[in-house]
Design an enzyme around this catalytic site. Structure first.
Site, short mmCIF file in Angstrom:
data_model
loop_
_atom_site.label_atom_id
_atom_site.label_comp_id
_atom_site.label_asym_id
_atom_site.label_seq_id
_atom_site.Cartn_x
_atom_site.Cartn_y
_atom_site.Cartn_z
N LYS A 1 6.58 -3.94 -4.29
CA LYS A 1 8.00 -3.55 -4.21
C LYS A 1 8.50 -3.68 -2.78
CE LYS A 1 11.90 -1.89 -5.63
NZ LYS A 1 12.77 -2.89 -6.31
N ARG B 1 5.28 0.19 -5.75
CA ARG B 1 5.10 -0.66 -4.56
C ARG B 1 4.12 -1.79 -4.83
NH1 ARG B 1 6.48 2.54 0.32
NH2 ARG B 1 4.94 1.42 1.53
N HIS C 1 21.51 -35.31 -8.07
CA HIS C 1 20.75 -35.83 -6.93
C HIS C 1 19.25 -35.67 -7.12
CE1 HIS C 1 24.51 -36.52 -4.89
NE2 HIS C 1 24.86 -35.28 -5.17
N LYS D 1 14.53 -13.69 -11.17
CA LYS D 1 14.21 -12.60 -12.10
C LYS D 1 13.27 -13.10 -13.18
CE LYS D 1 15.02 -9.67 -10.42
NZ LYS D 1 15.63 -9.68 -9.14
N ASN E 1 -2.03 1.30 6.08
CA ASN E 1 -1.10 0.32 5.53
C ASN E 1 -0.74 -0.63 6.67
OD1 ASN E 1 0.93 -1.08 4.28
ND2 ASN E 1 2.36 0.64 4.12
N GLY E 2 -0.86 -1.94 6.43
CA GLY E 2 -0.53 -2.90 7.48
C GLY E 2 -1.69 -3.86 7.70
N TRP F 1 -3.04 -2.78 -1.63
CA TRP F 1 -2.61 -4.14 -2.01
C TRP F 1 -3.42 -5.06 -1.10
CZ3 TRP F 1 0.78 -8.18 -0.05
CH2 TRP F 1 1.29 -9.01 -1.05
N GLU G 1 19.29 -16.08 -8.29
CA GLU G 1 18.81 -14.73 -8.61
C GLU G 1 18.32 -14.66 -10.07
OE1 GLU G 1 17.81 -12.25 -7.27
OE2 GLU G 1 18.05 -10.57 -8.64
N GLU H 1 9.63 -13.98 -11.70
CA GLU H 1 8.77 -12.91 -11.17
C GLU H 1 8.24 -11.97 -12.24
OE1 GLU H 1 10.50 -10.26 -8.21
OE2 GLU H 1 12.40 -10.26 -9.24
N CYS I 1 0.80 -1.22 0.00
CA CYS I 1 0.00 0.00 0.00
C CYS I 1 0.84 1.28 0.00
CB CYS I 1 -0.89 0.04 1.23
SG CYS I 1 -1.83 -1.46 1.46
O1 M6R Z 1 13.26 -4.14 -0.04
P1 M6R Z 1 13.95 -5.46 0.17
O2 M6R Z 1 15.29 -5.53 -0.46
O3 M6R Z 1 14.02 -5.84 1.62
O4 M6R Z 1 13.03 -6.52 -0.55
C1 M6R Z 1 13.29 -7.89 -0.46
C2 M6R Z 1 12.51 -8.67 -1.48
O5 M6R Z 1 11.13 -8.49 -1.28
C3 M6R Z 1 12.87 -8.28 -2.90
O6 M6R Z 1 14.22 -8.42 -3.15
C4 M6R Z 1 12.08 -9.13 -3.91
O7 M6R Z 1 12.52 -10.46 -3.86
C5 M6R Z 1 12.21 -8.56 -5.32
N1 M6R Z 1 10.95 -8.61 -5.99
C6 M6R Z 1 13.17 -9.29 -6.16
O8 M6R Z 1 13.28 -8.80 -7.44
#
Ligand code: M6R
Length: 613
Positions: free
Chosen positions: A608, A27, A509, A490, A100-101, A74, A486, A493, A2
């Site tokens: 975000k 976000r 394995h 990428k 928010n929360g 959100w 990583e 997501e 949010c």
């Molecule tokens: O703001 P942060 O770095 O703490 O966020 C951590 C993860 O939520 C963030 O890296 C998330 O995995 C991203 N979408 C990755 O691209």
């Protein structure tokens, strides 16, 4: 997660709020709304969907007046719909809230309120807040006192903004726990509120950050901060240096693409002022690391979520190799449940782009509770993770807007490399020649990154060849093993293609059973100490009919002869190679998602900044 914006002043609040919310779109959200006080009446416009729908609504049915509060939601409690979108108004129509929360005791509160005759008009937990506040106000107390009593009643990590027609000159804000930040912007005869700095940067750079369990009464004339127990607080005023322009897309199609390219500059800035190439030494003053402290550290826990956690896995290699301190990486959401062994000689190093990730903050708090030394590597200046740490390193990347993290991955790799050298130096476990060489290697980093950027057209061609794949295995070894994780994250997501990162040695394995003509295998095979092992991995994948995409060092004819596609990277010192090998994987994921026509910057279901557990 949010987004919140508020405005108190003489101008119409709505355009200011909608512009601010646009800056918070990164976000992630699924509905949006705005409320203003006009002629002592609260007026609300809200709808499910993107901000453009709210803009349409406001243009058909204009909303004038101030103060005002706005929100991008959100969904947590209740579907994304107009009735669940914030702001929520009390039954008399005199109070309005955005939030928010998660109100953890909302069912209990809702039952109580319902039994008193309060009618709920949404499925949200948020609505309890405004009804509670109205109930308190009905007892004849001030708006401020009613708000305070309400904030003290709600459990969980929450940020709340409230307005009341009975005191129409103010917005009351509270931060209860760590549900993301509240930043208060100081203007001339007007003031602003937001959940993140970019929302208000175009209006002011002078800001106050609310701490946990603090509330603020914001009027045109000023901002008054208090604890929830009513103690006056003299807040620190911060002046923000990065400007709103760097949060624009510029020549790029998406923020993610822009941010991938910005890494060359971000890596240069990461080194600036911290590396003394002449002396071969590192300076990280905000970490407050003394030789005594460095010598007594016996263990480091790196804790983070998602991409930041994968950066931490690379950090483990670096700190163990260079500084010879045992490092364990624990995912933020697990740290507090794993009963970590922490004492006064243990460092808890949190890595976070936003500095507001609830699980990472909870891990830091757990580390603090157990008596550890708490450090952070953060991007968002003034964020909670920066403020609650004993020492910190700021990523010099500027705002990261794309939900998929890119520059906030490579910057902490270099930060941890520098940290490892500094620790080794202060502990006296590194000889001068090695130290000087490690420091000198840093000079290469921005240029190496720039050379990968130059290969974008080639990577885009590979993306076209892969655009219809249904899954992909990413394999790496040693320091490049976390890059497999990583790279896979990428891809999944933003392109919604299933991808798994694996330590290459684990293939035999189990996962090797997946390899056939339909399952491409991406192998990280740069010239690092694990190169030969990766060659054998490529052979094994080819023998099973798999299509191999390799990340390889320029001029590596052997890899070229075996792989179906090669993503070339320049030769790099092996401990810095992850900074380089991840770049083609970011670009590959980006181009596959863009070719598939997906919403690269705001992928479905993702936020975000994840400010709830
Ligand atoms: O703001 P942060 O770095 O703490 O966020 C951590 C993860 O939520 C963030 O890296 C998330 O995995 C991203 N979408 C990755 O691209």
């Amino acid at each position: 997660m949010c987004g919140i914006v508020g405005y108190v002043g003489v101008r119409d609040a709505t355009p200011i709020i909608i512009n601010g919310l646009k800056r918070l779109e990164y976000r992630g959200y699924d509905s949006a709304g705005v409320a203003v006080i006009n002629d002592n009446q609260i007026e609300v416009r809200r709808d499910a969907g993107k901000l453009s729908q709210l803009v349409d609504l406001v243009s058909k049915s204009p909303l004038n007046g101030a103060p005002g509060i706005g929100h991008t939601r959100w969904a947590t409690h209740g579907a994304p719909s107009a009735r669940n979108a914030h702001p929520h108004v009390s039954n008399t129509g005199k109070m309005v809230v955005v939030h928010n929360g998660i109100v953890e005791n909302f069912l209990e509160l809702k039952d109580e309120l319902t039994s008193e005759g309060v009618v709920f008009n949404s499925d949200t937990d948020t609505e309890t807040i405004v009804h509670l506040a109205e109930n308190h106000k009905a007892a004849g107390i001030s708006f401020e006192e009613a708000a305070r009593r309400t904030f003290k009643q709600i459990e969980g990590a929450n940020v709340v903004l409230l307005m009341s027609t009975e005191e129409p000159d103010k917005i009351i804000a509270a931060r209860i726990g760590n549900a993301g930040g509240v930043v208060l912007g100081i203007g001339e005869n007007e003031n602003y509120l937001a959940s993140d700095i970019p929302a208000i940067l175009e209006h002011t750079r002078k800001v106050i950050f609310l701490e946990s369990r603090q509330m603020a009464v914001v009027t045109r004339e000023g901002i008054c901060v208090e604890t929830l127990d009513g103690e006056e607080v003299k807040p620190e005023i911060h002046v923000i240096s990065f400007d709103a322009v760097s949060a624009e897309k510029g020549e790029y199609r998406h923020f993610m693409q822009k941010e991938i390219h910005e890494q060359v500059r971000a890596l240069t800035d990461t080194l600036a002022g911290r590396v003394d190439f002449k002396e071969g030494r590192i300076r990280l003053p905000e970490l407050k690391l003394t030789p005594e402290l460095a010598k007594r550290i016996q263990r480091i826990y790196i804790t983070a979520c998602g991409t930041a956690a994968y950066a931490g896995m690379v950090g483990k290699y670096l700190i163990e190799k260079i500084a010879r301190i045992p490092v364990e990486v624990v995912i933020g959401s697990e740290f507090r449940y794993s009963d970590p062994i922490v004492d006064e000689n243990t460092v808890i190093l949190a890595i976070s782009q936003s500095g507001e990730t609830a699980d990472t903050l909870a891990a830091m708090e757990e580390g603090r509770r157990k008596g550890g030394i708490v450090w952070s590597i953060v991007n968002a200046i003034g964020s909670q993770a920066m403020r609650i740490a004993d020492g910190y390193i700021v990523m010099q990347t500027g705002p990261e807007i794309g939900v998929a993290s890119t520059k906030a991955f490579t910057a902490p790799l270099v930060d941890q490399y520098m940290l490892a050298i500094l620790l080794a130096d202060l502990r006296g476990v590194i000889d001068e020649k090695t130290r000087r060489q490690l420091v000198a290697d840093l000079r290469l980093v921005p240029d190496l990154a720039g050379r990968v950027m130059d290969t974008e057209a080639e990577i885009e061609k590979v993306a076209h060849a892969l655009k219809d794949i249904r899954g992909c295995l990413y394999l790496g070894r040693g320091i490049n093993m976390p890059i497999a994780y990583e790279g896979a994250l990428k891809l999944k997501e933003i392109s919604y293609i299933h991808a798994e990162g694996y330590p290459a040695g684990e293939m035999k394995h189990g996962p090797i059973a997946l390899i056939d003509e339909e399952m491409p295998v991406l192998c990280l095979a740069p010239k690092d100490p694990w190169h030969e092992k990766m060659i054998s991995q490529i052979q094994q994948a080819k023998a099973r009919g798999g299509m191999v995409i390799a990340v390889a060092t320029e001029g590596d004819e052997l890899v070229k002869s075996m792989a179906d596609h090669v993503l070339w990277v320049p030769e790099a010192p092996w401990m810095l190679s992850p900074v380089v090998t991840v770049l083609p994987l970011q670009m590959l994921a980006y181009h596959i998602a863009a070719i598939r026509g997906l919403d690269v910057d705001q992928p479905r279901n993702l936020a975000k900044s994840v400010t709830v557990e």
